[in-house]
Design a protein around this motif. Structure first.
Motif, PDB file in Angstrom:
ATOM      1  N   PHE A 105       0.857  -1.182   0.000  1.00 33.01           N
ATOM      2  CA  PHE A 105       0.000   0.000   0.000  1.00 33.01           C
ATOM      3  C   PHE A 105       0.895   1.235   0.000  1.00 33.01           C
ATOM      4  CE2 PHE A 105      -2.487  -3.196   2.581  1.00 33.01           C
ATOM      5  CZ  PHE A 105      -3.191  -3.657   1.476  1.00 33.01           C
ATOM      6  N   PRO A 106       0.956   1.952  -1.120  1.00 36.53           N
ATOM      7  CA  PRO A 106       1.978   2.994  -1.265  1.00 36.53           C
ATOM      8  C   PRO A 106       1.772   4.190  -0.340  1.00 36.53           C
ATOM      9  CG  PRO A 106       0.488   3.008  -3.138  1.00 36.53           C
ATOM     10  CD  PRO A 106       0.143   1.794  -2.333  1.00 36.53           C
ATOM     11  N   HIS A 107       0.539   4.368   0.186  1.00 36.76           N
ATOM     12  CA  HIS A 107       0.288   5.537   1.023  1.00 36.76           C
ATOM     13  C   HIS A 107       0.586   5.258   2.485  1.00 36.76           C
ATOM     14  CE1 HIS A 107      -3.165   3.009   1.324  1.00 36.76           C
ATOM     15  NE2 HIS A 107      -3.737   3.761   2.244  1.00 36.76           N
TER      16      HIS A 107
ATOM     17  N   THR B 274     -11.463  -2.015   3.289  1.00 39.33           N
ATOM     18  CA  THR B 274     -10.653  -1.844   2.083  1.00 39.33           C
ATOM     19  C   THR B 274     -10.818  -0.437   1.519  1.00 39.33           C
ATOM     20  OG1 THR B 274     -10.950  -4.161   1.579  1.00 39.33           O
ATOM     21  CG2 THR B 274     -10.209  -2.771  -0.218  1.00 39.33           C
ATOM     22  N   MET B 275     -12.066   0.003   1.429  1.00 41.64           N
ATOM     23  CA  MET B 275     -12.320   1.323   0.874  1.00 41.64           C
ATOM     24  C   MET B 275     -11.731   2.412   1.764  1.00 41.64           C
ATOM     25  SD  MET B 275     -13.598   1.414  -1.959  1.00 41.64           S
ATOM     26  CE  MET B 275     -14.033   0.128  -3.087  1.00 41.64           C
ATOM     27  N   GLN B 282      -5.930   6.653  -1.356  1.00 39.95           N
ATOM     28  CA  GLN B 282      -5.115   6.816  -2.563  1.00 39.95           C
ATOM     29  C   GLN B 282      -5.904   7.481  -3.677  1.00 39.95           C
ATOM     30  OE1 GLN B 282      -2.566   3.382  -3.600  1.00 39.95           O
ATOM     31  NE2 GLN B 282      -3.587   2.340  -1.937  1.00 39.95           N
ATOM     32  N   ALA B 283      -7.150   7.022  -3.870  1.00 37.81           N
ATOM     33  CA  ALA B 283      -7.950   7.553  -4.984  1.00 37.81           C
ATOM     34  C   ALA B 283      -8.233   9.043  -4.775  1.00 37.81           C
ATOM     35  CB  ALA B 283      -9.254   6.773  -5.104  1.00 37.81           C
ATOM     36  N   LEU B 284      -8.562   9.424  -3.534  1.00 38.12           N
ATOM     37  CA  LEU B 284      -8.882  10.828  -3.289  1.00 38.12           C
ATOM     38  C   LEU B 284      -7.639  11.692  -3.452  1.00 38.12           C
ATOM     39  CD1 LEU B 284     -11.370  10.637  -0.298  1.00 38.12           C
ATOM     40  CD2 LEU B 284     -11.833  10.742  -2.746  1.00 38.12           C
TER      41      LEU B 284
END
Lengths: 257, 363
Positions: A105-107, B274-275, B282-284
């Motif tokens: 998980f890169p973050h 997961t979300m 990451q998506a945001l």
């Protein structure tokens, strides 16, 4: 080699951890897995090899239900994989998986990558989870990188972190999906060493790999797959020195140059 | 790696003087070729002939004091602001108790500045926000602690603009994320509803939504029930902005590597974990730039409430300008509110760049 023989005696014939019975899978009309039957005993190391597109990755991805099978049965540690989400999550938390492209998980920092499963799935207190994470990072010899982010590590280091991440869940079974094929050649060994170490520690492992050296030195059984079927299955020595099937012979002659 | 640590005998070659420093920069960027030199001269002369008269108008010939005689000076008449700033900024809020909205706005600005720093993002800050919002509400509305009640209809100017935008944007963002997740969901009914909602809202202009909220919606309310006009406009803005945010966030979700889902699944994390822990952070982050664009444009779009008769910053300015005494000085008044809008938008875009830099983890 003698050590391997010794461990073979540990593997009791009753203690089955994975049982796959007459399993089929299709992608649309394409028959990816055709009548797979496989029994894996506790502490057994199985290497799956075969040409690309033969279904070997799909096979191990079915074991933790990243892929759904359409026919037959898969029973992992006594739990049959069905549509029941609770069962799937239970199986997944008992089965560790290491991917070709690491999928860290890169973050999150390295230590956060390791603790996220234990904290949220196992409900272990954060402090305890971090201590455990450090133990496993120590084990894969990467503890000094704990506070870094995955993007700051080399491929080999990332893959070792990924292995440690799975181990933090204290899995009964580990699946390796071409864990070394995306690595630069000089980094393959450091990852294989960790895997060999794990194998010698008595972990049940199913390893999809092209590293025949690994298969020869630690596997109890080698499966050869082609076009969605298990074509040949044997102990490593027999498998490499005396392959029975023509397709196995062709494959081996292509990779053992 | 310091220079002094280099091996002996290794010569350190510095770049030629002419390519560094201010003269180097000027030569490189402004006069590197005859054509470049030509362009530089043209642009400098355009600036000269536009900036100088503007400064003369805005600063030298201008009048600033409330009672100045603007017509005589020929320069900018900033008196329009100094005479009317109470109306422009606070609308029809009773002028004897302006300390209340001023205090509330001050609190809001301080909180926003504190919230810029991610190190302070904890439960305590959350409670501080909630308590402060209640205090701000009390300050504006009054009615208890001996404070004079001020009817919500009288809230105007910057109070209304900030109210609509701060609540509008903070409510629209999570709603948009929720809709984006819904659109990706495997539950067919929920998914269809989200698609329908997003496409419907995106297919109509904000103005029509505002009209519907102010004209059509009350027709469906039972006799005697009325919902405040500001609240209705607020809901329309939230619904509108959320649909746009949803599409941007969906883009971010689709851009996620499948391996991230698989890794989370393989650890046994459930959908919500997961979300929340893996995918959305990451998506945001990926969609910060387009989301901020939407938030900025939504902030400016709050001025559209003018058409349903709410007195936001733009409308109060127009009210001021409709007075005969100040007719003809609209440029000055609009420059003033443009500066306010610019300040807020600049804060947002500046902050988004800071956030992007902070969240960058090298992959």
């Amino acid at each position: 080699m003698t050590e391997k023989k010794n461990r073979k005696e540990d593997i009791s014939s009753e203690d089955t951890v994975i049982e796959i019975i007459n399993m089929h899978k299709w992608y649309g009309d394409f028959h990816v897995l055709n009548n797979i039957n496989l029994t894996v005993k506790r502490k057994e190391i199985i290497v799956v090899c075969g040409p690309s597109g033969s279904g070997k990755s799909t096979l191990i991805r079915c074991i933790n239900r990243l892929e759904e099978h359409q026919k037959g049965q898969i029973i992992v540690d006594g739990i049959e994989l069905t549509k029941d989400l609770k069962n799937i999550e239970k199986v997944r938390s008992e089965v560790g998986m290491v991917f070709q492209h690491f999928n860290l998980f890169p973050h999150l920092t390295i230590v956060e990558n390791l603790t996220i499963g234990p904290i949220w799935v196992r409900k272990i207190p954060k402090k305890e989870a971090e201590e455990m994470a450090m133990v496993y990072l120590e084990k894969v010899q990467i503890a000094e990188q704990a506070a870094k982010f995955p993007g700051q590590l080399s491929g080999g280091q990332q893959q070792r972190v990924a292995i440690a991440r799975s181990l933090c869940m204290k899995p009964n079974i580990m699946l390796f999906d071409e864990a070394t094929s995306a690595l630069d050649p000089e980094m393959v060994k450091e990852v294989l060493d960790v895997m060999i170490d794990l194998a010698q520690g008595g972990m049940t492992m199913i390893v999809v790999t092209h590293e025949m050296g690994f298969a020869k030195s630690v596997a109890h059984r080698v499966l050869f797959m082609d076009e969605g079927e298990i074509i040949e299955e044997n102990e490593p020595e027999e498998f490499f020195n005396n392959p029975q099937n023509d397709r196995t012979k062709t494959f081996l002659s292509q990779i053992l140059y | 790696m310091e220079l002094t640590k280099k091996n002996e005998g290794q010569v350190i070659i510095k770049p030629p003087i002419s390519s560094v420093g201010i003269p180097g920069w000027i030569r490189e960027n402004l006069f590197s070729s005859p054509f470049n030199t030509f362009l530089t001269i043209i642009i400098i002369s355009i600036l000269w002939f536009s900036i100088i008269p503007f400064l003369k108008w805005a600063l030298i010939d201008s009048s600033w004091l409330p009672d100045a005689n603007c017509k005589a000076s020929g320069g900018a008449c900033w008196s329009v602001i100094s005479s009317n700033y109470k109306i422009i900024l606070f609308g029809f809020y009773p002028q004897n108790i302006l300390w209340r909205p001023i205090t509330a706005i001050f609190m809001l600005v301080i909180l926003l500045f504190i919230s810029r720093n991610r190190n302070y993002w904890n439960a305590f800050l959350g409670y501080t926000w909630i308590i402060s919002l209640v205090i701000m509400g009390i300050l504006l509305k009054g009615g208890i602690f001996g404070l004079e009640t001020v009817d919500i209809q009288k809230w105007g100017g910057i109070i209304l603009t900030l109210l609509l935008s701060v609540f509008g944007l903070t409510a629209a963002y999570p709603l948009g994320v929720f809709l984006a997740l819904g659109r990706q969901s495997k539950m067919p009914v929920f998914k269809t509803f989200c698609i329908f909602y997003i496409e419907l809202i995106r297919g109509v202009p904000l103005i029509s939504l505002l009209f519907m909220s102010s004209v059509v919606f009350p027709l469906f309310l039972p006799e005697g029930v009325s919902i405040n006009a500001i609240l209705r406009a607020q809901v329309a803005i939230i619904m509108f902005t959320a649909a746009y945010i949803a599409e941007v966030v969906r883009g971010g979700l689709q851009g996620m590597n499948k391996g991230q889902f698989e890794a989370a699944d393989s650890l046994g994390l459930n959908y919500f974990q997961t979300m929340r822990l893996i995918i959305l952070p990451q998506a945001l982050k990926i969609v910060i730039p387009p989301s901020v664009s939407i938030l900025i444009s939504a902030f400016k779009d709050t001025s559209l409430v003018v058409i349903i008769g709410l007195y936001d910053l733009l409308k109060t300015t127009q009210v001021t300008l409709s007075e005969p005494k100040w007719m003809g000085f609209s440029a000055e008044a609009y420059i003033f509110i443009a500066i306010i809008y610019f300040g807020c938008c600049f804060f947002m875009s500046n902050y988004s760049r800071k956030l992007e830099k902070e969240l960058d983890t090298g992959l």
